[in-house]
Enzyme design. Structure first.
Site, PDB file in Angstrom:
ATOM      1  CE1 TYR A   1       4.734  -0.120 -20.647  1.00 43.59           C
ATOM      2  CE2 TYR A   1       3.759   1.471 -22.369  1.00 43.59           C
ATOM      3  CZ  TYR A   1       3.814   1.206 -20.728  1.00 43.59           C
ATOM      4  OH  TYR A   1       3.282   1.648 -20.013  1.00 43.59           O
TER       5      TYR A   1
ATOM      6  CG  ASP B   1      11.324  -5.975 -13.300  1.00 44.17           C
ATOM      7  OD1 ASP B   1      11.022  -6.745 -12.502  1.00 44.17           O
ATOM      8  OD2 ASP B   1      11.439  -4.793 -12.956  1.00 44.17           O
TER       9      ASP B   1
ATOM     10  CG  HIS C   1       1.168  -0.897 -11.388  1.00 37.77           C
ATOM     11  ND1 HIS C   1       2.209   0.073 -10.645  1.00 37.77           N
ATOM     12  CD2 HIS C   1       0.101  -0.487 -10.422  1.00 37.77           C
ATOM     13  CE1 HIS C   1       1.508   0.931  -9.837  1.00 37.77           C
ATOM     14  NE2 HIS C   1       0.129   0.438  -9.668  1.00 37.77           N
TER      15      HIS C   1
ATOM     16  CB  CYS D   1     -11.130 -10.480 -28.662  1.00 34.79           C
ATOM     17  SG  CYS D   1      -9.623 -11.039 -28.785  1.00 34.79           S
TER      18      CYS D   1
ATOM     19  CB  CYS E   1      -5.586  -9.749 -31.515  1.00 38.31           C
ATOM     20  SG  CYS E   1      -6.501 -11.049 -30.530  1.00 38.31           S
TER      21      CYS E   1
ATOM     22  CB  CYS F   1      -9.987 -10.678 -33.401  1.00 37.75           C
ATOM     23  SG  CYS F   1      -9.337  -9.326 -31.982  1.00 37.75           S
TER      24      CYS F   1
HETATM   25  P1  OAD Z   1       9.460   5.489  -8.475  1.00 36.29           P
HETATM   26  O1  OAD Z   1      10.429   5.607  -9.488  1.00 36.29           O
HETATM   27  O2  OAD Z   1       8.526   6.447  -8.087  1.00 36.29           O
HETATM   28  O3  OAD Z   1      10.455   5.497  -7.127  1.00 36.29           O
HETATM   29  C1  OAD Z   1      11.534   4.807  -6.922  1.00 36.29           C
HETATM   30  C2  OAD Z   1      12.384   4.617  -5.471  1.00 36.29           C
HETATM   31  O4  OAD Z   1      13.218   3.705  -5.435  1.00 36.29           O
HETATM   32  C3  OAD Z   1      12.717   6.188  -5.119  1.00 36.29           C
HETATM   33  O5  OAD Z   1      11.989   6.252  -3.842  1.00 36.29           O
HETATM   34  C4  OAD Z   1      14.056   5.829  -5.094  1.00 36.29           C
HETATM   35  O6  OAD Z   1      14.461   6.707  -3.799  1.00 36.29           O
HETATM   36  C5  OAD Z   1      14.230   4.460  -4.772  1.00 36.29           C
HETATM   37  N1  OAD Z   1      15.487   3.587  -4.909  1.00 36.29           N
HETATM   38  C6  OAD Z   1      16.239   3.915  -6.084  1.00 36.29           C
HETATM   39  N2  OAD Z   1      17.197   2.948  -6.153  1.00 36.29           N
HETATM   40  C7  OAD Z   1      17.257   2.166  -5.372  1.00 36.29           C
HETATM   41  C8  OAD Z   1      17.897   1.230  -4.615  1.00 36.29           C
HETATM   42  N3  OAD Z   1      19.009   0.612  -5.250  1.00 36.29           N
HETATM   43  N4  OAD Z   1      17.615   0.608  -3.477  1.00 36.29           N
HETATM   44  C9  OAD Z   1      16.254   0.964  -2.852  1.00 36.29           C
HETATM   45  N5  OAD Z   1      15.767   1.923  -3.272  1.00 36.29           N
HETATM   46  C10 OAD Z   1      16.053   2.476  -4.241  1.00 36.29           C
HETATM   47  O7  OAD Z   1       9.062   3.868  -8.674  1.00 36.29           O
HETATM   48  P2  OAD Z   1       7.797   3.268  -7.992  1.00 36.29           P
HETATM   49  O8  OAD Z   1       7.145   3.813  -6.547  1.00 36.29           O
HETATM   50  O9  OAD Z   1       7.797   2.022  -8.026  1.00 36.29           O
HETATM   51  O10 OAD Z   1       3.537   2.702 -12.641  1.00 36.29           O
HETATM   52  O11 OAD Z   1       6.602   4.049  -8.974  1.00 36.29           O
HETATM   53  C11 OAD Z   1       5.201   3.676  -8.931  1.00 36.29           C
HETATM   54  C12 OAD Z   1       4.522   3.370 -10.145  1.00 36.29           C
HETATM   55  O12 OAD Z   1       4.743   4.609 -11.024  1.00 36.29           O
HETATM   56  C13 OAD Z   1       5.251   2.228 -11.155  1.00 36.29           C
HETATM   57  O13 OAD Z   1       4.775   1.207 -10.936  1.00 36.29           O
HETATM   58  C14 OAD Z   1       4.706   3.101 -12.550  1.00 36.29           C
HETATM   59  C15 OAD Z   1       4.861   4.245 -12.384  1.00 36.29           C
HETATM   60  O14 OAD Z   1       4.131   5.275 -13.089  1.00 36.29           O
HETATM   61  C16 OAD Z   1       2.921   2.074 -13.838  1.00 36.29           C
HETATM   62  O15 OAD Z   1       3.788   1.662 -14.785  1.00 36.29           O
HETATM   63  C17 OAD Z   1       1.394   1.773 -13.620  1.00 36.29           C
END
Ligand code: OAD
Length: 236
Positions: free
Chosen positions: A66, A102, A117, A127, A147, A150
């Site tokens: 991270y 982000d 998320h 805590c 932390c 704590c």
């Molecule tokens: P994904 O990586 O699953 O999907 C990204 C999507 O963006 C895909 O459908 C791509 O086709 C599209 N894409 C890529 N570049 C693009 C661009 N320039 N313009 C438009 N579309 C574009 O990401 P998320 O759907 O955000 O969870 O993923 C959902 C969650 O899965 C995230 O929030 C994260 C992950 O595990 C946590 O971190 C809790």
């Protein structure tokens, strides 16, 4: 460009943008599942990097991951898509609902941003303390990410697999989507529930912007292309 889509944007007084990793891809931040834009989950195991089980097994490995992502985010700049949404915040009633951790929407000028998320903050595992990464202190057992209250181990303030979304954030997002004239879904694969369900909740119109021809937005107008390019054509 689809003239009907452009009219929807012009005529809408209230818009919700529901965004995923794809909107930040053009700022150089990897997506999770799209091979053309980094696909973090094909290079790293989400079961390790994004679960309490993985964190308990090796908190330092997860923290380092991270921290590296945080460095990437800090050095990234908002792209045109973030900026045009920020600009629209001054012209219409705009809410941004994002799955991204982000802060590029905020740096792009958006004012009402709901993070489903989590985000860039950190919190204590023991805590109630929650704060910024640079507030952490030397904790117990040589733990460098202690932390300040704590001294226990802290963690990134993100929602991991198997964890609940912040209830207020989800309910407010749902309400805003139900009330909006227009929902614009950008750059998400729609694979993570319950967030993904929001893409199909609008009573008003829905537009979907993605580089791929995705099918998780069932009742909207699909615009295929990069977020920045499509938004440039839609909004100018
Ligand atoms: P994904 O990586 O699953 O999907 C990204 C999507 O963006 C895909 O459908 C791509 O086709 C599209 N894409 C890529 N570049 C693009 C661009 N320039 N313009 C438009 N579309 C574009 O990401 P998320 O759907 O955000 O969870 O993923 C959902 C969650 O899965 C995230 O929030 C994260 C992950 O595990 C946590 O971190 C809790």
């Amino acid at each position: 460009m689809n003239e009907y889509a452009r009219q929807l944007v012009t005529q809408a007084e209230s818009i919700v943008f529901f965004t995923g990793a794809g909107i930040s891809a053009e700022s150089g931040i990897s997506t999770f599942r799209d091979p053309e834009t980094g696909a973090l989950w094909s290079r790293f195991d989400p079961d390790v990097m994004s679960s309490m089980r993985g964190f308990k097994e090796d908190p330092y490995l997860v923290w380092d991951w991270y921290d590296a992502l945080r460095e990437k985010i800090i050095s990234a700049k908002p792209n045109y898509a973030h900026e045009v949404i920020g600009r629209l915040c001054g012209e219409k009633q705009v809410t941004v609902v994002t799955q991204n951790i982000d802060d590029l929407h905020e740096r792009g000028g958006a004012s009402n941003v709901i993070h489903l998320h989590g985000g860039m903050q950190v919190r204590c595992t023991m805590c109630k303390w929650r704060g910024e990464r640079n507030e952490l202190v030397a904790g117990y057992m040589c733990n460098p990410r202690g932390c300040p209250d704590c001294k226990s181990m802290t963690r990134p303030d993100v929602v991991w697999f198997g964890e609940k979304l912040p209830t207020d954030a989800f309910l407010t997002a749902k309400q805003k989507i139900l009330e909006a004239d227009l929902l614009i879904v950008i750059g998400t694969s729609g694979q993570v529930q319950p967030a993904a369900s929001l893409a199909n909740m609008a009573y008003g119109r829905t537009l979907s912007i993605n580089t791929r021809d995705t099918d998780h937005v069932s009742n909207g107008v699909k615009l295929t292309g990069k977020a920045s390019e499509i938004l440039r054509q839609l909004v100018g």
